[in-house]
Scaffold this active site. Sequence first.
Site, PDB file in Angstrom:
ATOM      1  N   ASN A 118      31.292 -33.061   1.361  1.00  0.00           N
ATOM      2  CA  ASN A 118      31.525 -31.829   0.630  1.00  0.00           C
ATOM      3  C   ASN A 118      30.300 -31.426  -0.188  1.00  0.00           C
ATOM      4  O   ASN A 118      29.561 -30.517   0.192  1.00  0.00           O
ATOM      5  CB  ASN A 118      32.753 -32.004  -0.265  1.00  0.00           C
ATOM      6  CG  ASN A 118      33.212 -30.695  -0.876  1.00  0.00           C
ATOM      7  OD1 ASN A 118      32.472 -29.725  -0.913  1.00  0.00           O
ATOM      8  ND2 ASN A 118      34.442 -30.663  -1.342  1.00  0.00           N
ATOM      9  N   ASP A 119      30.059 -32.134  -1.288  1.00  0.00           N
ATOM     10  CA  ASP A 119      28.979 -31.723  -2.185  1.00  0.00           C
ATOM     11  C   ASP A 119      27.612 -31.726  -1.510  1.00  0.00           C
ATOM     12  O   ASP A 119      26.752 -30.926  -1.842  1.00  0.00           O
ATOM     13  CB  ASP A 119      28.948 -32.651  -3.406  1.00  0.00           C
ATOM     14  CG  ASP A 119      30.220 -32.528  -4.217  1.00  0.00           C
ATOM     15  OD1 ASP A 119      30.790 -31.428  -4.244  1.00  0.00           O
ATOM     16  OD2 ASP A 119      30.642 -33.527  -4.813  1.00  0.00           O
ATOM     17  N   VAL A 120      27.423 -32.632  -0.531  1.00  0.00           N
ATOM     18  CA  VAL A 120      26.091 -32.754   0.076  1.00  0.00           C
ATOM     19  C   VAL A 120      25.771 -31.608   1.029  1.00  0.00           C
ATOM     20  O   VAL A 120      24.661 -31.521   1.530  1.00  0.00           O
ATOM     21  CB  VAL A 120      25.926 -34.104   0.814  1.00  0.00           C
ATOM     22  CG1 VAL A 120      26.059 -35.261  -0.153  1.00  0.00           C
ATOM     23  CG2 VAL A 120      26.902 -34.232   1.955  1.00  0.00           C
TER      24      VAL A 120
ATOM     25  N   ALA B 188      32.231 -34.070  -7.199  1.00  0.00           N
ATOM     26  CA  ALA B 188      31.668 -33.489  -8.409  1.00  0.00           C
ATOM     27  C   ALA B 188      32.579 -32.399  -8.980  1.00  0.00           C
ATOM     28  O   ALA B 188      32.298 -31.847 -10.022  1.00  0.00           O
ATOM     29  CB  ALA B 188      30.282 -32.928  -8.130  1.00  0.00           C
TER      30      ALA B 188
END
Lengths: 481, 113
Positions: free
Chosen positions: A402-404, A443
């Site tokens: 997700n965040d990456v 995050a």
Amino acid sequence: MLIFISHLITGAADLAAAFLLMFGLKRMSSPESARSGIRVAGVGMLVAVLACFLNVVGVSAAARPHLIVNIVLAATMLMIGVGLAWWKGKTVKLTAMPQMVALYNGMGGGAAGAIAAVTLIGRKAEGPALILALIGGLIGAVSLSGSLIAWAKLDEVLKQPLRFKGQRYFNALVFLATLAVAGYLVFIWQGGAAPLLPIFALIAIFFGCGLLFGVFITLPIGGADMPVVISIYNALTGLAVALDGFVLQNPALMIAGMVVGAAGMFLTLIMAQAMNRSVSNILFSDFGDATKHKQGAIKGSLKPVEASDAGIFMRYAKSVIIVPGYGLAVAQAQQKLYEFVKLLQAAGVEVRFAIHPVAGRMPGQMDVLLAEAGVPYDLIFQLADINPDFATTDVALVIGANDVVNPAARDDKSSPIYGMPILNADKAKKVYVVKRGQGKGYAGIVNALFYAENCNMVYGDAQAVLVQMIEAVRGLGAAVA
Amino acid sequence: MHFSIAITGFVALYIFMLAAFGGWVIIGNVPAILHTPLMSGSNFVHGIVVIGAIYTLLNASTVPEQLIACSAVLLGAGNVAGGYAVTDRMLAMFKSSGKQSAKHPRAVHAKKS
């Protein structure tokens, strides 16, 4: 004469061990020679441990009456420790690797702290060695309790970061108290003043404060930052071992400890760089408080598709890049993923894997999990090597990450992850995101990629989704035949 | 001639400095693919603390010393054995596809000359 020979042998064994450990570590830095590297290091360690028992001929006069008991104790403890840890290390699931590393690291720190404690209780050191024993003991104690907290967080025994008002001042206070006790101990020993408390109690307070400090400094750090924290504690344990090496006058400990200290610091910095944050920011900021951050408005909508349609689309694509994340590991879907990849490859699709430096719960963890499933390492590419290729790729398949892949890291200056290097999956002609539900990433940030024009969501458990994709592609083959 | 070792003052600092530099250089060009095994491998290397623990236990002369040194040996042994087992297991899984690996410069950079 006997002492002379034992010194000669232990000295030579330690020298050989120090060489083999460093040589092994060097060989571990390439996938082809890595396996032999750990073997070489293992031989070095075995030689050092066996030779160490030759020290029986040179024990201090005070310890001589207890020698037999001590030998039996040492052999027993060694066997119990080795047996338990070996069994656990061989049977633990691969997804649980990060917490195991944290646990073993904490044990090393505890051993270093305990050695320093014995040195202090027996007053076996003077002058600089005494001060280094205090420092080594403190670092070891912090590393022990800190690593245990990190283990508990990764193992999800502890779920929420514990934060309270004035925590930083409290931590500083505990740290200063520890230093004060240490200073007082030096004052008593070197200055010959009469102690207010028994020495033993003072030493206990000193180590107690050190342990407490390790606990309180690790508690507020969020789970996503644990890899960096483990890396730091790894470096700290190395440092504590090196200091103990000086106290015990053992250069093998000094060298091996210091090599790990430096290597650990290096790894820590690489990781911090990959997250675009400083090490002090990771340790002292309350990252992950999404409440502080106002989300910018997001255009577009979530467009769900069936897994089978996505699978067939990829079957007719020219090139596919897969971006795996921790969600893949949680669903235990690596094997199914590689099965799907082999189907695509058989159909002439070029498939590659793109790994973000901090994908998973530990840097490089996704590489290990893919390797476990049998994916050859030359299909696995790191961020800098593959990022330019997304623009010319037909499909980017994001599984459990997700965040990456959040473009906010590139575009949205107000985002907490702004500036973090990301995989440019959004640049691919088509993006499929396999995800359990509509939740946020680790995050706690909404991902603009999911709402993008070229992106479709495939909802469901990664394992189930991949099974559907495999069946759909196999079904095509059967229909043609 | 004697073979017992005495390290004092600046000699210790020289050893520390060179070892730190060595560690930095040794890890310096490791590919990201190996970060996890390497962290666990260096974790194994500082397990050498177990020989310090054994030495300390052999020289322990009072019960508190013996007890604490016992825990040191136990913990150190766990560090060594666990670190080795876990690292070896992970490294056993890295396999090449056997194709020409020129496409993947990072994986073979140690072999280039």
